[in-house]
Design a protein around this motif. Structure first.
Motif, mmCIF file in Angstrom:
data_model
loop_
_atom_site.group_PDB
_atom_site.id
_atom_site.type_symbol
_atom_site.label_atom_id
_atom_site.label_comp_id
_atom_site.label_asym_id
_atom_site.label_seq_id
_atom_site.Cartn_x
_atom_site.Cartn_y
_atom_site.Cartn_z
ATOM 1 N N SER A 60 0.831 -1.212 0.000
ATOM 2 C CA SER A 60 0.000 0.000 0.000
ATOM 3 C C SER A 60 0.860 1.255 0.000
ATOM 4 C CB SER A 60 -0.911 0.026 1.225
ATOM 5 O OG SER A 60 -1.831 -1.022 1.182
ATOM 6 N N LEU A 61 1.899 1.251 0.830
ATOM 7 C CA LEU A 61 2.771 2.428 0.919
ATOM 8 C C LEU A 61 3.557 2.663 -0.359
ATOM 9 C CD1 LEU A 61 4.106 2.113 4.570
ATOM 10 C CD2 LEU A 61 2.433 3.751 3.693
ATOM 11 N N SER A 62 3.810 1.617 -1.108
ATOM 12 C CA SER A 62 4.574 1.784 -2.353
ATOM 13 C C SER A 62 3.796 2.588 -3.390
ATOM 14 C CB SER A 62 4.956 0.417 -2.932
ATOM 15 O OG SER A 62 3.828 -0.233 -3.483
ATOM 16 N N LYS A 63 2.511 2.780 -3.147
ATOM 17 C CA LYS A 63 1.673 3.513 -4.098
ATOM 18 C C LYS A 63 1.593 5.004 -3.808
ATOM 19 C CE LYS A 63 -0.941 -0.582 -5.082
ATOM 20 N NZ LYS A 63 -1.897 -1.480 -4.518
ATOM 21 N N ILE A 64 2.169 5.450 -2.682
ATOM 22 C CA ILE A 64 2.075 6.887 -2.404
ATOM 23 C C ILE A 64 3.005 7.653 -3.333
ATOM 24 C CG2 ILE A 64 1.356 6.537 -0.014
ATOM 25 C CD1 ILE A 64 4.092 7.439 0.895
ATOM 26 N N ASN A 65 2.630 8.873 -3.628
ATOM 27 C CA ASN A 65 3.382 9.720 -4.547
ATOM 28 C C ASN A 65 4.601 10.300 -3.823
ATOM 29 O OD1 ASN A 65 4.378 11.680 -6.249
ATOM 30 N ND2 ASN A 65 2.387 12.615 -6.669
ATOM 31 N N LEU A 66 5.772 9.775 -4.141
ATOM 32 C CA LEU A 66 7.001 10.221 -3.484
ATOM 33 C C LEU A 66 7.560 11.517 -4.073
ATOM 34 C CD1 LEU A 66 8.746 6.801 -2.833
ATOM 35 C CD2 LEU A 66 7.440 8.220 -1.241
ATOM 36 N N PHE A 67 6.847 12.116 -4.993
ATOM 37 C CA PHE A 67 7.246 13.433 -5.488
ATOM 38 C C PHE A 67 6.719 14.541 -4.577
ATOM 39 C CE2 PHE A 67 7.720 10.846 -9.283
ATOM 40 C CZ PHE A 67 8.982 11.251 -9.706
ATOM 41 N N LYS A 68 5.839 14.186 -3.623
ATOM 42 C CA LYS A 68 5.322 15.160 -2.666
ATOM 43 C C LYS A 68 6.189 15.101 -1.411
ATOM 44 C CE LYS A 68 0.572 15.109 -4.217
ATOM 45 N NZ LYS A 68 -0.829 15.071 -3.804
ATOM 46 N N PRO A 69 6.718 16.254 -0.978
ATOM 47 C CA PRO A 69 7.620 16.275 0.179
ATOM 48 C C PRO A 69 7.030 15.651 1.448
ATOM 49 C CG PRO A 69 7.708 18.370 -0.979
ATOM 50 C CD PRO A 69 6.600 17.575 -1.605
ATOM 51 N N LYS A 70 5.761 15.898 1.763
ATOM 52 C CA LYS A 70 5.160 15.321 2.968
ATOM 53 C C LYS A 70 5.093 13.796 2.871
ATOM 54 C CE LYS A 70 2.450 19.154 4.699
ATOM 55 N NZ LYS A 70 1.133 19.641 5.099
ATOM 56 N N ASN A 71 4.822 13.290 1.688
ATOM 57 C CA ASN A 71 4.776 11.840 1.499
ATOM 58 C C ASN A 71 6.157 11.220 1.709
ATOM 59 O OD1 ASN A 71 2.143 12.361 0.799
ATOM 60 N ND2 ASN A 71 2.289 11.568 -1.279
ATOM 61 N N ARG A 72 7.182 11.863 1.168
ATOM 62 C CA ARG A 72 8.551 11.353 1.357
ATOM 63 C C ARG A 72 8.927 11.356 2.830
ATOM 64 N NH1 ARG A 72 9.595 14.735 -3.011
ATOM 65 N NH2 ARG A 72 10.728 16.222 -1.719
ATOM 66 N N MET A 73 8.581 12.440 3.523
ATOM 67 C CA MET A 73 8.921 12.523 4.936
ATOM 68 C C MET A 73 8.188 11.446 5.736
ATOM 69 S SD MET A 73 10.798 13.672 7.240
ATOM 70 C CE MET A 73 11.613 14.976 6.362
ATOM 71 N N PHE A 74 6.905 11.259 5.448
ATOM 72 C CA PHE A 74 6.168 10.196 6.138
ATOM 73 C C PHE A 74 6.816 8.841 5.871
ATOM 74 C CE2 PHE A 74 3.176 6.698 5.870
ATOM 75 C CZ PHE A 74 2.771 6.639 7.190
ATOM 76 N N TYR A 75 7.136 8.576 4.627
ATOM 77 C CA TYR A 75 7.729 7.290 4.252
ATOM 78 C C TYR A 75 9.038 7.058 5.012
ATOM 79 C CZ TYR A 75 8.390 3.328 1.108
ATOM 80 O OH TYR A 75 8.531 2.068 0.589
ATOM 81 N N ARG A 76 9.879 8.091 5.056
ATOM 82 C CA ARG A 76 11.149 7.992 5.799
ATOM 83 C C ARG A 76 10.909 7.743 7.285
ATOM 84 N NH1 ARG A 76 12.635 13.254 3.201
ATOM 85 N NH2 ARG A 76 13.499 12.643 1.197
ATOM 86 N N LEU A 77 10.041 8.560 7.874
ATOM 87 C CA LEU A 77 9.783 8.449 9.306
ATOM 88 C C LEU A 77 9.152 7.108 9.661
ATOM 89 C CD1 LEU A 77 8.513 12.057 10.078
ATOM 90 C CD2 LEU A 77 10.711 11.043 10.742
ATOM 91 N N PHE A 78 8.242 6.645 8.820
ATOM 92 C CA PHE A 78 7.577 5.384 9.106
ATOM 93 C C PHE A 78 8.558 4.215 9.058
ATOM 94 C CE2 PHE A 78 5.218 1.551 8.035
ATOM 95 C CZ PHE A 78 4.315 1.529 9.085
ATOM 96 N N HIS A 79 9.446 4.225 8.085
ATOM 97 C CA HIS A 79 10.378 3.104 7.912
ATOM 98 C C HIS A 79 11.654 3.238 8.741
ATOM 99 C CE1 HIS A 79 7.811 2.304 4.437
ATOM 100 N NE2 HIS A 79 8.185 1.053 4.611
ATOM 101 N N GLN A 80 11.925 4.401 9.276
ATOM 102 C CA GLN A 80 13.145 4.622 10.042
ATOM 103 C C GLN A 80 13.174 3.687 11.240
ATOM 104 O OE1 GLN A 80 13.512 6.496 13.278
ATOM 105 N NE2 GLN A 80 15.677 6.072 13.132
ATOM 106 N N GLY A 81 14.182 2.863 11.298
ATOM 107 C CA GLY A 81 14.344 1.956 12.427
ATOM 108 C C GLY A 81 13.643 0.616 12.279
#
Length: 154
Positions: A60-81
């Motif tokens: 599901s997360l692989s479908k988010i638009n990573l060209f949007k800064p908030k989406n990239r930040m969420f993706y990083r924060l969610f997967h961090q650790g």
């Protein structure tokens, strides 16, 4: 899987291992009983996902638009650790020291199973959070469940 359910008190040993409750293990599909993804939770807890559920979430997360800064930040924060963990030969899970320190886990922990995940809380932190929220439970129930046919959103 119909959804995980239950509240389990566990003891952590000196290495940060706990015995995975057999009742909780029986709720998992046979393919998901050994391997998990450990991640930070949204509050002061860790979240343990059975690997099959983590894979669904990742899809599901692989479908988010990573060209949007908030989406990239969420993706990083969610997967961090995030870290894959498995049950050892005796049915224990090892929580890495850094993860324990992140949420203040000590010797007594609570496993809170719901839906597709298991939260791991320091026992005292968990009960403080629950006790602090009980007075708002009726209002919370109305807000979340009041329009259940609309997905719980007003």
């Amino acid at each position: 899987m119909a959804g995980l359910v239950g509240e389990y008190e566990v003891k952590l040993d000196a290495k940060g291992r706990f015995l995975f409750p057999s009742h909780l293990r029986r709720q998992l599909s046979p393919a998901a009983q050994e391997s998990f993804m450990l991640n930070k939770g949204f509050e002061e807890c860790l979240t343990l996902y059975p690997m099959n559920e983590w894979e669904k979430l990742s899809e599901s997360l692989s479908k988010i638009n990573l060209f949007k800064p908030k989406n990239r930040m969420f993706y990083r924060l969610f997967h961090q650790g995030a870290k894959d963990v498995s049950l050892d030969k005796t049915g224990r899970v090892l929580i890495p020291t850094a993860h324990m320190e992140r949420v203040g886990l000590s010797k007594e922990a609570m496993l809170i199973a719901y839906n597709d995940r298991i939260e791991i809380w320091d026992k005292s932190t968990y009960f403080e959070m629950i006790e602090g929220s009980m007075s708002d439970f009726a209002d919370l129930a109305d807000e979340v469940m009041g329009n259940i046919e609309d997905g719980g959103e007003k």
